[in-house]
Design an enzyme around this catalytic site. Structure first.
Site, short mmCIF file in Angstrom:
data_model
loop_
_atom_site.label_atom_id
_atom_site.label_comp_id
_atom_site.label_asym_id
_atom_site.label_seq_id
_atom_site.Cartn_x
_atom_site.Cartn_y
_atom_site.Cartn_z
N TRP A 329 -39.11 35.92 -62.63
CA TRP A 329 -38.53 36.82 -63.63
C TRP A 329 -38.86 38.28 -63.30
O TRP A 329 -38.06 39.18 -63.52
CB TRP A 329 -39.09 36.47 -65.02
CG TRP A 329 -38.63 37.40 -66.11
CD1 TRP A 329 -37.47 37.35 -66.81
CD2 TRP A 329 -39.35 38.53 -66.63
NE1 TRP A 329 -37.40 38.36 -67.73
CE2 TRP A 329 -38.55 39.11 -67.64
CE3 TRP A 329 -40.59 39.10 -66.35
CZ2 TRP A 329 -38.94 40.22 -68.36
CZ3 TRP A 329 -40.98 40.22 -67.07
CH2 TRP A 329 -40.17 40.77 -68.05
N HIS A 330 -40.07 38.49 -62.75
CA HIS A 330 -40.48 39.86 -62.47
C HIS A 330 -39.69 40.49 -61.34
O HIS A 330 -39.54 41.71 -61.31
CB HIS A 330 -41.98 39.92 -62.15
CG HIS A 330 -42.83 39.89 -63.38
ND1 HIS A 330 -43.23 38.72 -63.96
CD2 HIS A 330 -43.34 40.89 -64.14
CE1 HIS A 330 -43.96 39.01 -65.03
NE2 HIS A 330 -44.04 40.31 -65.16
N GLY A 331 -39.24 39.69 -60.39
CA GLY A 331 -38.50 40.33 -59.31
C GLY A 331 -38.03 39.33 -58.28
O GLY A 331 -38.53 38.21 -58.20
#
Lengths: 497, 317
Positions: A329-331
């Site tokens: 989700w972060h990257g």
């Protein structure tokens, strides 16, 4: 628009507040309309064409939510609720996937399969991860019957409310909108305004006075590592320790500002941080760090996967997968995959330890060791998280392990000869404190201050009003200096997610 | 309402405390105060010597890479090296130069390339501004309200950390590598010899070459460029020969013609000369001490001897 920009502080915010309460005196609907329009303007300020994407996402999710909530009004030709939900989730995940992960997937496909697909550059729309998760929660809550919202305007206001639009906290409709339905929300309240302004100022101080300074120290090492430079022991640790503080002050500062801004509008947002570096275990860390993301992952990933309902092995698998999703989700990058994996493994090990090994009595030494171990895992995780590439992460870990030598400025070694047993002297140590002795001293003092704050000081929500005022007294002038005179303005780290 | 007023009071108190702490309590004796002491020493020599004289005007490139002692010996004129550090506003050095220059003097200006493009705000927030705000508030008024306000609010939290550190170190008797006692009477840096350069070999190897950026050379006309322009015009009206020059940098590749011509045109447009030495003031990396603008002492003397021969014809003007 950045919360730390002068246009926001002296233009957008006062105008939005003033007209919201002014309109609120005559018409709640007008006030909502104004706040929703202002929020969309706030988003569009970054890149106007991307407002269209936000609008598409809002319109689609409103429609899907409406169908889920009010199915009985439609003919039986409507597909089953489960299918509507599935289509809604597919849309949101596809939306996120296209903008955030397509380049990464194509790049890796080309690497593995030897293909030569070319993808047109896709710019990542601001805050896409946050607003997509929020909308997924809305759809699931609609499916579960927890939400009933007919008004499109109300939905737009929930989806775009500017304090939390860009980087959270990730909120549920049910915790925000009932507040907008209270008449007193539209009446200016000095107490809320003052509380909100205090939180906002202290969050702003965390960002511009602390996080941005630690960014200077960490960027030197990480950028050097990315450039292929050999980072020696001291700058590698300074980079890692500084980034640990930078990320915390940056993101928790943003969350404090968001909570403070919302409170100025008489809206309570959920907390997002609770002194995470005081955690004595990884389990506890995730109860204190980015709490609304943890809550989302628990409610919408871990529990649907089965949670702890199907035995120990599946529980650990679910924990691992949940954290992997959190990482991704972060990257879109292998560093985020590895970071998520690290935390997934750490959480599973932590649970296993608690179940199988740990005793109920935990003496002081045990607790101290647990704190150190937790922090070590977290710091190592942040090194991976911050590194622009796996190569850079390897360089940083090599430096932290002393594989690239251990150097300090020779003037420091002549002043403190005991350090000569561990360090060799150099005139200037590259990537450390602008390569000056006083720069190194500055870093030492700032790190002591930063870790003093995160380990010893109470968090803003534990502070009494008078303590918060003391904190404002100590920090406001530096904030004022940074905003009006330092001449630079840096975005929040979580904007990239 | 009361809570908000209390918050406002806390903010106001914060500003008052900030101004009090940086204006009256803490200082940076080892960096900022020392810069002023260096300039004072150089000015004292300049005021004590007669005319015609030579004055070197630049930042630390003048101090480390140029030797007034060598120029004095070779050209038989008093010479004052006004170079201090890159972190001071160039207008501060130029103001100092005006105090010791008179008709018939020569000002040689091997100003570092990046200084030509420094913005106006940078002039207000150099080390000199920090010094003045702490020790010489009255002199700040020369820079107008903006100068006073920018100087008052140039201090960050790390500045406080540095101040406390420097005050403690100064109290403990710790000295910097360079200071008043490593300056000769003309104001040249001394003692940066080959042996002392050894710890910096890796730094020099990895340092960027500091080549001038032709497009960005005069990027901020109202910044340092305006201060230099005003100084050149002052020299013209006061009978002082101003001579622009190139700072010393690595000779990895020659400085291109375009920026040299740009600089030459700038100086000549204001009635000054421009002197580019045959080697364009470029030397092998092994000639440098701790950064690309700082030659080692032996090379400082060599460069100055070369410069002396080129300055000689300009002295009679």
């Amino acid at each position: 628009m950045l919360f730390n920009s002068t246009i926001f502080l002296f233009g957008f915010l006062p105008a939005t507040l003033l007209l919201f309460f002014l309109f609120g005196r005559y018409s709640v609907r007008l006030a909502r309309l104004w706040l929703a329009a202002a929020s969309l303007f706030f988003y569009a300020w970054w890149n106007p064409p991307y407002l269209i994407l936000l609008a598409i996402s809002i319109i689609f999710n409103y429609g899907a939510g409406y169908l889920l909530q009010f199915r009985e009004r439609f003919t039986s030709a409507l597909p089953p609720a489960k299918l509507i939900l599935a289509l809604g989730l597919a849309f949101n995940l596809g939306f996120l996937g296209y903008f955030k992960y397509s380049a990464f997937l194509v790049e890796n496909l080309n690497e593995v399969a030897g293909t030569d697909f070319v993808l047109r550059h896709v710019a990542l729309p601001l805050a896409i991860s946050f607003f997509t998760f929020q909308k997924i929660a809305y759809l699931v809550d609609s499916y579960l019957g927890k939400v009933k919202e007919k008004s499109f305007l109300n939905y737009v206001l929930f989806a775009a409310f500017f304090p939390q639009l860009i980087a959270g906290p990730i909120v549920h409709y049910s915790e925000i909108f009932p507040q907008f339905k209270k008449p007193e929300t539209y009446r200016f309240q000095w107490a809320n305004f003052s509380d909100g302004a205090t939180l906002f100022l202290l969050g702003l101080a965390k960002k511009v006075v602390l996080a941005d300074e630690f960014a200077r120290y960490s960027d030197a090492a990480f950028n050097g590592a990315q450039g292929g430079a050999l980072i020696s022991l001291a700058p590698a640790w300074v980079g890692a320790l500084s980034y640990t503080l930078q990320l915390y002050f940056d993101f928790s500062g943003y969350s404090d500002m968001a909570i403070g801004l919302a409170r100025m509008f008489n809206i309570e947002l959920p907390l997002n941080f609770w002194s995470p570096y005081k955690a004595g275990s990884i389990i506890e860390f995730w109860r204190r760090w980015h709490m609304t993301l943890s809550r989302f992952l628990r409610d919408y990933v871990y529990i649907p996967l089965g949670g702890n309902r199907h035995g120990e092995v599946k529980r650990y698998r679910n924990l691992f997968l949940t954290m992997l999703v959190g990482g991704i989700w972060h990257g879109a990058g292998w560093t985020y995959v590895i970071w998520g994996t690290l935390h997934g493994v750490a959480l599973a090990v932590n649970h296993l330890w608690d179940v199988r090994i740990a005793s109920r009595t935990r003496p002081l030494l045990y607790r101290a060791a647990a704190h150190v171990l937790t922090l070590a895992v977290v710091i190592c995780g942040w090194v991976i998280f911050r590194s622009p590439s796996l190569q850079a992460a390897r360089q940083m870990f090599g430096g932290m392990a002393g594989r690239n030598g251990a150097y300090l400025p020779d003037q420091i070694l002549s002043a403190a000869p005991a350090l000569s047993s561990f360090f060799d002297g150099l005139g200037q140590v590259p990537y450390l404190g602008d390569s000056t002795v006083m720069g190194s001293f500055e870093i030492l003092v700032m790190l002591l201050l930063g870790y003093g704050i995160v380990f010893v000081a109470p968090n803003l929500y534990q502070m009494s009003r008078s303590r918060r005022l003391i904190a404002v007294t100590l920090s406001f002038a530096f904030t004022f200096q940074k905003i009006l005179f330092a001449g630079s303005m840096s975005p929040f780290l979580y904007f990239q997610f | 309402m009361r809570a908000f007023l209390t918050l406002m009071a806390a903010g106001t108190l914060s500003l008052v405390l900030y101004l009090f702490v940086f204006g009256f309590l803490v200082s940076r004796p080892m960096v900022v105060d020392q810069a002023q002491q260096m300039l004072d020493k150089k000015l004292a020599y300049g005021l004590a010597t007669g005319h015609p004289k030579i004055v070197l005007v630049a930042a630390s490139n003048a101090r480390f890479s140029h030797s007034c002692a060598v120029l004095e010996k070779s050209l038989h004129r008093p010479c004052v090296n006004l170079g201090v550090a890159g972190d001071v506003g160039i207008d501060w050095v130029l103001d100092a130069a005006r105090r010791i220059l008179a008709r018939g003097d020569l000002a040689y200006m091997p100003i570092e390339f990046d200084i030509y493009s420094e913005p106006r705000t940078r002039l207000f927030t150099g080390m000199d501004a920090a010094y003045r705000f702490r020790h010489d508030k009255g002199s700040l008024t020369e820079r107008g309200p903006e100068g006073v306000i920018r100087a008052a609010f140039m201090f960050s939290l790390p500045t406080l950390a540095q101040s406390l550190g420097e005050m403690a170190l100064a109290e403990a008797g710790v000295r910097r590598r360079f200071g008043l006692d490593t300056l000769d009477q003309q104001g040249d840096e001394t003692g940066h010899d080959d042996a002392k350069a050894i710890p910096y070999l890796a730094v020099i190897r990895g340092e960027q070459e500091n080549m001038p950026n032709n497009d960005g050379l005069f990027a901020n006309p109202d910044g340092s460029q305006a201060a230099i322009t005003a100084f050149l015009d002052w020299c013209r009206t006061h009978g002082v020969t101003a001579v622009g020059g190139l700072p010393t940098i690595f000779n990895d590749r020659p400085v291109p013609d375009a920026p040299i011509e740009k600089l030459r045109a700038f100086y000549r447009a204001h009635g000054a000369e421009f002197l580019a030495l045959p080697n364009r003031s470029q030397y092998p990396r092994s000639a440098f001490y701790d950064t690309s603008y700082h030659l080692r002492e032996s090379w400082q003397h060599r460069h100055s001897a070369l410069l002396a021969e080129k300055l000689r014809p300009l002295l009679s003007r």
